[in-house]
Design a protein around this motif. Structure first.
Motif, PDB file in Angstrom:
ATOM      1  N   ALA A  16      -7.027   5.289 -14.862  1.00  0.00           N
ATOM      2  CA  ALA A  16      -5.884   4.379 -14.896  1.00  0.00           C
ATOM      3  C   ALA A  16      -6.385   2.982 -15.217  1.00  0.00           C
ATOM      4  O   ALA A  16      -7.585   2.694 -15.135  1.00  0.00           O
ATOM      5  N   THR A  17      -5.469   2.114 -15.592  1.00  0.00           N
ATOM      6  CA  THR A  17      -5.793   0.715 -15.863  1.00  0.00           C
ATOM      7  C   THR A  17      -4.981  -0.168 -14.924  1.00  0.00           C
ATOM      8  O   THR A  17      -3.973   0.269 -14.351  1.00  0.00           O
ATOM      9  N   ASP A  18      -5.428  -1.410 -14.796  1.00  0.00           N
ATOM     10  CA  ASP A  18      -4.676  -2.320 -13.937  1.00  0.00           C
ATOM     11  C   ASP A  18      -3.275  -2.560 -14.486  1.00  0.00           C
ATOM     12  O   ASP A  18      -2.309  -2.696 -13.726  1.00  0.00           O
ATOM     13  N   GLN A  19      -3.138  -2.577 -15.819  1.00  0.00           N
ATOM     14  CA  GLN A  19      -1.815  -2.778 -16.405  1.00  0.00           C
ATOM     15  C   GLN A  19      -0.881  -1.607 -16.098  1.00  0.00           C
ATOM     16  O   GLN A  19       0.324  -1.787 -15.906  1.00  0.00           O
ATOM     17  N   GLU A  20      -1.442  -0.407 -16.044  1.00  0.00           N
ATOM     18  CA  GLU A  20      -0.631   0.764 -15.695  1.00  0.00           C
ATOM     19  C   GLU A  20      -0.099   0.646 -14.267  1.00  0.00           C
ATOM     20  O   GLU A  20       1.071   0.948 -13.997  1.00  0.00           O
ATOM     21  N   CYS A  53       4.659  -0.975 -10.693  1.00  0.00           N
ATOM     22  CA  CYS A  53       5.271  -1.830  -9.669  1.00  0.00           C
ATOM     23  C   CYS A  53       6.460  -2.625 -10.203  1.00  0.00           C
ATOM     24  O   CYS A  53       7.392  -2.937  -9.447  1.00  0.00           O
ATOM     25  N   ALA A  54       6.408  -2.970 -11.484  1.00  0.00           N
ATOM     26  CA  ALA A  54       7.410  -3.865 -12.062  1.00  0.00           C
ATOM     27  C   ALA A  54       8.820  -3.314 -11.891  1.00  0.00           C
ATOM     28  O   ALA A  54       9.103  -2.159 -12.215  1.00  0.00           O
ATOM     29  N   HIS A 113       2.212   6.350  -6.411  1.00  0.00           N
ATOM     30  CA  HIS A 113       1.708   6.590  -7.766  1.00  0.00           C
ATOM     31  C   HIS A 113       0.956   7.921  -7.779  1.00  0.00           C
ATOM     32  O   HIS A 113       0.094   8.165  -6.930  1.00  0.00           O
ATOM     33  N   PRO A 114       1.252   8.784  -8.720  1.00  0.00           N
ATOM     34  CA  PRO A 114       0.663  10.134  -8.703  1.00  0.00           C
ATOM     35  C   PRO A 114      -0.852  10.179  -8.870  1.00  0.00           C
ATOM     36  O   PRO A 114      -1.474  11.198  -8.552  1.00  0.00           O
ATOM     37  N   GLU A 120       0.828  -1.209   0.000  1.00  0.00           N
ATOM     38  CA  GLU A 120       0.000   0.000   0.000  1.00  0.00           C
ATOM     39  C   GLU A 120       0.861   1.258   0.000  1.00  0.00           C
ATOM     40  O   GLU A 120       0.601   2.208  -0.759  1.00  0.00           O
ATOM     41  N   GLU A 121       1.878   1.273   0.846  1.00  0.00           N
ATOM     42  CA  GLU A 121       2.731   2.458   0.932  1.00  0.00           C
ATOM     43  C   GLU A 121       3.457   2.706  -0.387  1.00  0.00           C
ATOM     44  O   GLU A 121       3.677   3.863  -0.773  1.00  0.00           O
TER      45      GLU A 121
END
Length: 206
Positions: A149-153, A158-159, A117-118, A111-112
């Motif tokens: 936003a999308t889940d892929q974004e 995170c990647a 993410h902006p 979460e932190e």
């Protein structure tokens, strides 16, 4: 019980990133699932013993035994790390920890990271049943006004920044998150909603 405090002489970084060091005449430790004290800096359940610990719950011996062991240690249910200088950092709750494919994942850590993410205004991460890994990570996100936003974004963000097994597999965008009247997130409701949505089966533990 209050077991730690910060001093005005502590470095600013420690004052804002930890709960401080243990009070005088109070003992603390972080333990693993077997009750052994973990290594310095490793996460474990925070236990405390001393004058500040209650004698027990009023007229409830069962709850008292659950919270306080025979040696007088109160098991707080908090996951914490204690560094070499004695500063304690609360990293989550024992009940919230997710075990994914044998790896312990602490939702608060994820979460932190996602709060960086902006576009993210609020986020809650939790575990849901998974037939392959035992549990899998899910994130519910509330975006800042006017953002999309999308889940892929989110996964791309995170990647390479956090371990692959800490990247939520399931991401859902919500306009609000279920909260108690005191403002605490109700992760059990989020978990139940995802179990229903995905048609998952919650494994029996007893």
């Amino acid at each position: 019980p209050v077991s730690f405090h910060s001093s005005v002489d502590d470095p600013l970084e420690k004052r804002v990133s930890t709960v401080g060091r243990v009070h005088p005449h109070v003992e603390v430790k972080a333990i693993d699932a077997d009750g052994a004290t973990v290594a310095v800096g490793a996460p474990g359940e925070l236990c405390t013993r001393g004058y500040s610990v209650m004698k027990g719950y009023w007229d409830d011996e069962e709850k008292t035994r659950e919270a306080i062991d025979p040696d007088g240690w109160m098991h707080t249910g908090d996951l914490a790390t204690i560094d070499a200088e004695g500063y304690c950092n609360i990293v989550g709750r024992v009940k919230d920890m997710v075990i994914r494919g044998g790896e312990n994942v602490y939702p608060r850590e994820v979460e932190e990271f996602l709060y960086r993410h902006p576009k993210v205004r609020e986020v809650q991460v939790f575990g849901i049943p998974d037939p392959k890994f035992g549990e899998e990570l899910c994130a519910w996100i509330v975006l800042k006004p006017g953002q999309t936003a999308t889940d892929q974004e989110i996964k791309a963000f995170c990647a390479g920044q956090i371990a692959h097994y800490k990247i939520p597999r399931h991401i859902r965008f919500r306009t609000e998150l279920p909260m108690t009247v005191t403002g605490k997130p109700q992760k059990f409701l989020m978990r139940e909603a995802m179990v229903d949505e995905l048609g998952l089966v919650t494994p029996k533990t007893a």
